[in-house]
Design an enzyme around this catalytic site. Structure first.
Site, short mmCIF file in Angstrom:
data_model
loop_
_atom_site.label_atom_id
_atom_site.label_comp_id
_atom_site.label_asym_id
_atom_site.label_seq_id
_atom_site.Cartn_x
_atom_site.Cartn_y
_atom_site.Cartn_z
N ASP A 414 -44.83 4.41 12.62
CA ASP A 414 -44.00 3.32 13.34
C ASP A 414 -43.90 2.12 12.30
O ASP A 414 -44.53 1.84 11.36
CB ASP A 414 -44.79 2.82 14.55
CG ASP A 414 -43.83 2.36 15.77
OD1 ASP A 414 -42.60 2.14 15.39
OD2 ASP A 414 -44.09 2.27 16.91
N GLU A 417 -40.25 -2.27 9.26
CA GLU A 417 -39.00 -3.05 9.10
C GLU A 417 -39.19 -4.73 9.08
O GLU A 417 -38.59 -5.43 8.25
CB GLU A 417 -37.94 -2.89 10.26
CG GLU A 417 -37.98 -1.46 10.74
CD GLU A 417 -38.85 -0.98 11.62
OE1 GLU A 417 -38.76 0.34 12.08
OE2 GLU A 417 -39.94 -1.56 12.22
N ASP A 480 -36.54 2.17 19.73
CA ASP A 480 -36.52 1.81 21.12
C ASP A 480 -35.23 1.67 21.91
O ASP A 480 -34.38 0.86 21.30
CB ASP A 480 -37.42 0.61 20.98
CG ASP A 480 -38.65 0.58 20.51
OD1 ASP A 480 -39.25 1.87 20.31
OD2 ASP A 480 -39.35 -0.66 20.31
#
Length: 759
Positions: A414, A417, A480
């Site tokens: 995950d 970024e 998401d």
């Protein structure tokens, strides 16, 4: 980034210096160097006091031309750079008084010697695109920032696709796109996976080989041009000839890398604890038991964030209050035939013991003053691992090895970024260029340790962030999203767009991430999710086991999970093609049908592999409108025929959706529906759909490692449908057409079916 105010004027504070001509040309074997002044040279005095661009033309492989533009060479950072293949192919260079040209394969670039500046790209006697006057140049803004900019012409009717994961309309024309990874969900213009590569319906693609921010104006500053700009003193782009979109993708992925083949077990159903839900081993066991009791095949169980202690992500230690016996728990899960995935990220919380350890060893990213970079986003006092340091990568990999030794099989990588630019990397990399590139180093580190411990064919990620080269490290998921039909549609658009950047394997959170989907959304998303390359049940604050929605959800999940398992001989063949050719398993309609103008804008349906058309139902009442390309297609779920070209509006129950087989296709289905990894050739059925008289098709059935296990030839001769096994060990196999089934007799390699009664 826009530099102009309309067509004529520059924006306030912007000064433009455009290339005016290929004034000075030198050639070397395989390359051309042009000095392009930014003023017209009519006398010697014009060569003094003014910028000159160096433009180098070369080719890294046939049918690809590289254009490298440099202003001040001493100001170009050395790192990072994308790993781009360069075969140094033979090229033809021609220079005369009027122009200079370089030809690689069928692609030719020509530069006019006289003003105005003119750089054209053509193939087969047809111009593809052109950098004309006031296209290539230097921009300086009022903040003294320095940019290089290029504009390539768009022809009338030319449509642009790609630029990574984008959640809006599939066609990029009219859009402004910044290649800059951000954590922004699936409902905005920003994205987790940004790729500075686009392709058009005119038979070519463009890859801007720059790892930092690249700003694209796609028919948005100048409506007849694609503009791309970078801050700094160097700009490199490669024009890639097709002529088909699939050919462009094959060449682009040959340059930047093709996906590793994920293990067959990863194509089964993944079930997650979800993000912020309360769970322990009893919860996990109840989910696994509930799936088994309801006859729901499950392949992977995923532990999200809270397998670790709060405030300590990532320290890679199981929370002892919740999981007092992690080794025993993982052993018990694996005894039930399950693989295990755990969530990780590249951040180290200050409360973690690894913070002090990493800081002392120099493994954490630092500010220019030498202090560790920290903030309070996500985890209090978080720091970032500096993956430019080989020692830091090995340190991080060592923590993962401990989890693999415990029984973990895969990692959900995950984040990656939110990477700062006010930092100093261990290898001296430019921070702006590292922002996107960081995701590649992060995921490569994790993928490498999986391949080391589990073997190359067993390594699989569930990654969120990516850039160029990230396609080599599957699988990626869409990030998401909300739990709505609208979010389902935007997720699909993001995945199809990502596939147009060479990403072969893609997934999404079935049912959506934020919020709790109503049963209708969940059931429709289940059908879409199990007809994606990878399939995961995951949410944020609520569980995603189907019986919490309604009993019909259980039935829908069972039906589509088992359907996917039966389709694995076909699907794994498509996966092998993705790994070998760079063509995504989920193919956007413009990629699959480039000659059909009705497909140019379609972004709510796709091909799954080469021969299955999928149109997810994006409504509770089951109404769906979709396009059928030319020919007589077969509805896989009920065997009915659908003839195209044309549009259809249908209403489907929750156990159905438009799932069509291409005319003439042979779909190999397996003998098992309880798991994705089995002997695909043993008991395989060759399902033949609308075969044309005189046509023959070769079907290769792989094993679960991607190697050929059996090869069949299927042909129609008048009223006879014939199939023969031409390679592979003797094993039961079957032939099916329009409801008629025939099995190969023991020890024989031929089957025939009479078509007379069926046509």
């Amino acid at each position: 980034m826009k530099f102009k105010d309309g067509y004529w004027r520059m924006r306030p504070g912007v000064r433009a210096d455009y290339a005016t001509s290929a004034h000075d040309v030198t050639t070397e074997p395989g390359s051309v160097r042009i000095l392009a002044p930014t003023r017209e040279i009519v006398r010697r005095g014009n060569t003094i006091d003014g910028p000159v661009l160096r433009v180098d033309l070369s080719s890294p492989m046939p049918d690809v031309v590289r254009v490298r533009v440099v202003h001040l060479a001493g100001s170009v950072p050395a790192a990072p750079v994308f790993d781009v293949r360069d075969d140094h192919p033979g090229v033809e260079v021609s220079v005369d008084a009027g122009q200079v040209s370089l030809t690689s394969g069928a692609l030719t670039v020509r530069a006019g010697r006289d003003a105005p500046w003119d750089l054209s790209f053509s193939a087969g006697g047809r111009e593809l695109t052109r950098s004309a006057g006031k296209s290539l140049g230097i921009m300086n803004d009022q903040d003294s920032r320095h940019f290089l900019v290029e504009q390539l012409r768009l022809s009338s009717g030319e449509l642009v696709y790609g630029l990574g994961e984008r959640f809006g309309p599939l066609v990029r024309n009219g859009q402004s796109v910044d290649i800059w990874n951000e954590d922004g969900g699936t409902s905005s213009e920003i994205a987790y996976k940004n790729v500075p590569f686009y392709l058009t319906n005119r038979g070519y693609g463009v890859f801007v080989n720059h790892p930092g921010r690249v700003s694209f104006e796609v028919g948005s500053e100048s409506v007849s041009r694609v503009q791309f700009s970078v801050e700094g003193h160097d700009l490199e782009y490669l024009v890639i000839h097709g002529p088909t979109p699939a050919d462009v993708l094959r060449r682009y992925t040959a340059l930047t890398g093709r996906p590793a083949l994920p293990p067959a077990w990863s194509f089964g159903l993944w079930l997650s604890t979800s993000f912020t839900t309360d769970y322990d081993e009893a919860t996990v066991t109840s989910f696994v038991d509930g799936m088994a009791e309801r006859d729901l095949p499950l392949s992977v169980f995923h532990f999200d964030c809270f397998w670790m202690r709060r405030y300590r992500w990532c320290d890679f230690e199981w929370d002892p209050e919740v999981f007092p016996d992690p080794e025993g728990m993982l052993r018990r899960l694996k005894e039930r035939g399950l693989r295990v995935c755990v969530w990780i990220n590249p951040y180290i919380a200050q409360a973690s013991a690894l913070f002090d350890e990493g800081a002392a060893a120099g493994h954490l990213l630092r500010r220019p003053d030498g202090t560790v970079w920290q903030d309070d986003h996500w985890q209090a006092g978080r720091a970032l691992v500096d993956f430019t340091s080989p020692a830091a990568r090995e340190w991080y990999a060592g923590k993962l090895r401990g989890l693999l030794d415990l029984g973990v099989d895969a990692f959900k990588t995950d984040f990656g970024e939110r990477v700062p630019t006010d930092v100093a990397y261990a290898d001296g990399s430019d921070p702006e260029r590292m922002h996107n590139y960081y995701s590649l180093l992060y995921n490569q580190t994790v993928h490498d340790v999986l391949a080391e411990r589990r073997g190359p064919g067993e390594a699989v990620l569930f990654a969120r962030s990516a850039t160029v080269g990230g396609q080599r490290l599957p699988v990626h998921w869409g990030g998401d999203c909300e739990s709505t039909f609208e979010a389902m549609a935007e997720s699909l658009r993001g995945g199809l767009s990502l596939g147009l950047g060479g990403f072969g394997f893609w997934s999404h959170d079935i049912g959506g991430f934020e919020g709790r989907p109503d049963p209708a959304v969940f059931k429709r998303w289940v059908a879409f999710g199990l007809l994606s390359s990878h399939s995961r049940l995951h949410g944020s604050g609520s569980y995603r086991v189907p019986w919490l929605f309604d009993e019909e959800s259980v039935d829908v999940l069972r039906a589509f999970t088992r359907l996917k398992a039966r389709l694995m001989p076909y699907l794994y063949g498509a996966a092998v093609q993705a790994a070998r050719e760079g063509l995504p398993m989920m193919r956007a309609m413009p990629l699959a049908f480039p000659g059909d103008p009705a497909c140019a804008h379609l972004d709510a349906q796709y091909l799954l592999g080469p021969d299955l058309l999928v149109a997810p139902v994006l409504s509770a009442d089951g109404e769906v409108t979709y396009y059928v390309p030319a020919g007589t297609w077969t509805r896989l779920l009920d065997g009915e025929s659908v003839t195209g070209p044309g549009w259809r509006t249908e209403r489907h129950g929750f156990d159905s959706l438009p799932l069509l087989v291409r005319p003439g296709a042979v779909i190999a289905t397996g003998a098992r529906d309880d798991r994705p990894d089995y002997d695909y050739a043993d008991g395989v059925t060759l399902n033949v759909h609308e075969p044309a008289d005189g046509e023959s098709t070769t079907v290769t059935v792989t094993d679960s490692g991607g190697r050929p296990a059996a090869v069949f030839e299927v042909s129609r001769e008048g009223s006879r449908l014939r199939a023969r096994r031409i390679e592979g060990a003797p094993a039961p196999w079957n032939l099916c057409h329009a409801g008629t089934h025939a099995a190969a007799a023991p020890g024989t390699d031929h089957i025939e079916i009479s078509l007379t009664a069926k046509e």
